[in-house]
Design an enzyme around this catalytic site. Structure first.
Site, short mmCIF file in Angstrom:
data_model
loop_
_atom_site.label_atom_id
_atom_site.label_comp_id
_atom_site.label_asym_id
_atom_site.label_seq_id
_atom_site.Cartn_x
_atom_site.Cartn_y
_atom_site.Cartn_z
N GLY A 356 0.96 -1.32 -0.13
CA GLY A 356 -0.03 -0.04 -0.12
C GLY A 356 0.95 1.19 -0.10
N GLY A 361 3.95 7.50 3.30
CA GLY A 361 5.01 6.77 2.33
C GLY A 361 4.55 5.24 1.86
N LYS A 378 6.06 0.87 7.61
CA LYS A 378 5.71 2.00 6.63
C LYS A 378 7.20 2.95 6.42
CE LYS A 378 2.08 4.43 7.46
NZ LYS A 378 1.05 5.10 8.22
N ASP A 475 -7.91 12.50 8.72
CA ASP A 475 -7.65 11.89 7.53
C ASP A 475 -8.56 10.45 7.73
OD1 ASP A 475 -7.34 11.77 4.71
OD2 ASP A 475 -5.35 10.70 5.15
#
Length: 668
Positions: A356, A361, A378, A475
């Site tokens: 993903g 990032g 990540k 978000d």
């Protein structure tokens, strides 16, 4: 003294001085609590400076939680073969709106690891019901339910437990007029004297320590106290509503005597006799010059060595200080991984391991061969530009503990890279399951969709109202809601999250987030609040119910359709159920679907003052409150400056790719 011996003496002294380390007594005091220096597991949380170990959940839901002091405590010094004594004082209370459903109780414990969290119910959050020998501990239990399986004498007792909940000895505090279930704050003192081999527990409603202990156990714990152990509390419920809270806590160890560096006479002589040999004059002059040279060179060499040693020490100190400074920024707790370890686990960050992409990032699937575990790593796109987001995500999520949050395993800052290590979510993101995988026939069924909606509401309630500092995610979208092996929702990606005090006004910032999920007032003023998170949640809920993206392009047409407007249009016509995902083929409860759609519209109301709090949403979805009243006609969007906008106006200049891209918008 001979310069050579002098230099040897100084080096011996300094190395003995710096290399000798002795166990030290430790003490700490928490008059009230915050997230620093504590690790929260399971249902534990902080509210108004008070630690809650269990939650007020509807019957018959069960919960278990633990809170531990971050740093390990030394209880045994192998150099002196000394075991420490310890004492602790804390104030706790057990409260219950329904006394008939009380249980199960709380414990103060010492454990060799900082991940002690057992099962709910009779296990007090200490033991794992399926692996009862997994956790090792020394605990003092404050039990409010009689469990015959563990030979409990009654439903109001104190006991000493070691590696099992069958107590070595128990006592009834009611003998001293103390009822654990009274709901009144109780102060406890636990004292262990290693030299006397006794452990005593005192209880009082006041802050004054009684003369007589409730529990007095003659026991030698030196065989159970490891060199270092973690200290903390755990509690559990079983289909009950009992709340276990700790108001303050102090702890100290004693008995360690600091060592003094010793010098060994056989290594360096304490007395020297200088004998002047009778030699010819020329030879004597030569020796004198040689002695003078050594007398000058020896101290000079020592000074040079000392300068080099000092230089190396200062550099090392600065490096340690830099690392400590960084660690202080991110809050102690998660493990620090090495770059080599993460590189090996991700196959050198190979493209085939990418699972993903996010605002922070790229995300890689990592296999740790040594432990046989899988994780998600990540990796920042930019080491400098990503540091702000990195620190934000790490410092925030390291403090949070909730079953619907992605668990942070650790972090790494090496080679100019910023990396985070999370639990791997086998079912990926909600976005992928809801859209991409559904095209392959793996449809998310209705019970799982309901579970996701409730789980997401639960974690947002925790972030908005139950943390000491309010956390605004900023978000929330289907791409940031991950699903574990049982399709439970796990909220992640805190790169844009903000911490705020509950009583402070929101701070205006540059608008950031994902188009289709941004509240209208956020686009206009750039102020992130819990109401802007509620708007994003409403959009996600509508996606769950309808199986449609927030903004979709009509096939063979350039016109964009906004999901909120589309559902509200059907609601105004009295046929909101028609918005249900057609792929479900009617396999859902109609009233539950109607409720979910109304909750989604209520949260996505253009008027932020009309949006419900996430706690209210959780109560509605848990059938503890009535569904919201949603107006038939969608309220118009207006601002004090006189500008009238619709969501279509806001996104009209954006293309269809905005649903998965980051936007920064400044509205003048």
């Amino acid at each position: 003294m001979n310069p050579r011996k002098l230099l040897a003496f100084f080096f011996f002294f300094f190395f003995r001085r710096f290399s000798s380390a002795s166990a030290e007594n430790l003490s700490f005091d928490f008059p009230s609590f915050n997230f620093r220096n504590l690790t929260f597991l399971g249902s534990s949380h902080i509210r108004n400076g008070v630690v809650g170990l269990t939650r007020d959940l509807p019957v018959p839901t069960s919960s278990a939680g633990s809170v531990l002091y971050n740093s390990p405590v030394r209880f045994f010094d192998p150099d002196s073969n000394t075991t420490a004594s310890f004492s602790t004082r804390f104030t706790f209370s057990f409260s219950n709106l329904n006394p008939s459903s009380s249980g199960d109780g709380m414990s103060f414990f010492l454990s060799p690891n900082n991940q002690t969290l057992g099962s709910s119910g009779a296990y007090l959050g200490l033991l794992n019901s399926s692996l009862p020998t997994l956790n090792h501990f020394i605990a003092v239990e404050f039990d409010t339910r009689q469990d015959t399986h563990f030979s409990d004498p009654n439903d109001n007792h104190v006991g000493l437990d070691i590696d099992t909940l069958i107590s070595i000895k128990t006592a009834d505090p009611i003998d001293q007029d103390v009822d654990l279930k009274s709901g009144t704050a109780i102060t406890a003192w636990i004292d262990y004297k290693n030299d006397q081999e006794t452990l005593k527990v005192y209880l009082s409603y006041s802050g004054f320590k009684p003369e007589t202990p409730v529990l007095n156990v003659g026991i030698d714990l030196s065989g159970y106290l490891k060199e270092v152990m973690y200290v903390g509390f755990s509690a559990s419920t079983e289909g009950s509503t009992e709340l276990h809270e700790i108001e303050n806590w102090s702890f100290r160890t004693s008995g360690f005597v600091p060592k003094r560096p010793t010098l060994h006479p056989h290594n360096v002589s304490d007395t020297y006799v200088i004998v002047s040999p009778r030699l010819p004059a020329p030879e004597k002059g030569h020796k004198r010059r040689l002695g003078l040279g050594l007398g000058i060179a020896g101290p000079a060499f020592f000074c040079v060595a000392l300068v080099v040693f000092g230089y190396v020490s200062v550099r090392k100190w600065r490096e340690v200080r830099r690392v400590k400074s960084f660690k202080a920024e991110v809050v102690a707790g998660p493990r620090q991984f090495s770059y080599r370890e993460l590189r090996a686990a991700t196959g050198g960050f190979h493209g085939s391991r990418i699972i993903g992409h996010g605002a922070f990032g790229t995300v890689y699937k990592a296999f740790f061969v040594a432990s046989g575990t899988i994780a998600a790593v990540k990796r920042s796109r930019h080491s400098h530009e990503g540091k702000t987001e990195f620190l934000a995500e790490l410092s925030i999520i390291a403090c949070l503990r909730h079953k619907n949050l992605v668990h942070l395993q650790g972090w790494c800052v090496e080679k100019g890279e910023l990396l985070l290590v999370y639990d791997f979510m086998p079912n990926g993101s909600l976005e992928r399951v809801l859209y991409q995988e559904s095209e392959e026939g793996n449809l998310l069924d209705w019970p799982h969709r309901q579970n996701v909606a409730i789980g997401l509401a639960s974690v947002l309630t925790y972030m908005h109202q139950e943390c000491e500092q309010q956390v605004i995610h900023r978000d929330i979208k289907t791409g940031n809601v991950l699903l574990d092996g049982n399709f439970n929702a796990k909220l992640g990606d805190f790169g844009l999250a903000k911490l705020m005090d509950h009583d402070k006004s929101p701070v205006s910032t540059l608008t950031a987030g994902t188009m289709g999920y941004l509240a209208p007032e956020y686009l206009q003023y750039g102020k992130a609040t819990e109401k802007t998170d509620a708007f994003s949640y409403g959009v996600v809920i509508l996606e769950l119910a309808c199986g449609r993206r927030p903004i979709e392009r009509i096939p063979d047409c350039h016109k964009m359709v906004n999901l909120v407007d589309w559902v509200w249009g059907l609601h105004s016509e009295g046929r909101i159920i028609d918005a249900a995902d057609q792929r479900l083929a009617g396999e859902f409860d109609v009233e539950e679907m109607r409720k979910l759609l109304l909750v989604g519209l209520s949260c996505a109301n253009p008027d932020s003052s009309k949006r419900p709090t996430m706690r209210r949403v959780l109560q509605i979805l848990s059938n503890e409150a009535e569904p919201p009243a949603v107006p038939r006609v969608k309220p118009s969007l207006s601002f004090s400056c006189g500008v009238s906008l619709s969501v279509d106006d806001i996104v009209s200049d954006c293309d269809g790719s905005l649903t998965s891209s980051m936007c920064e918008i400044v509205v003048n």
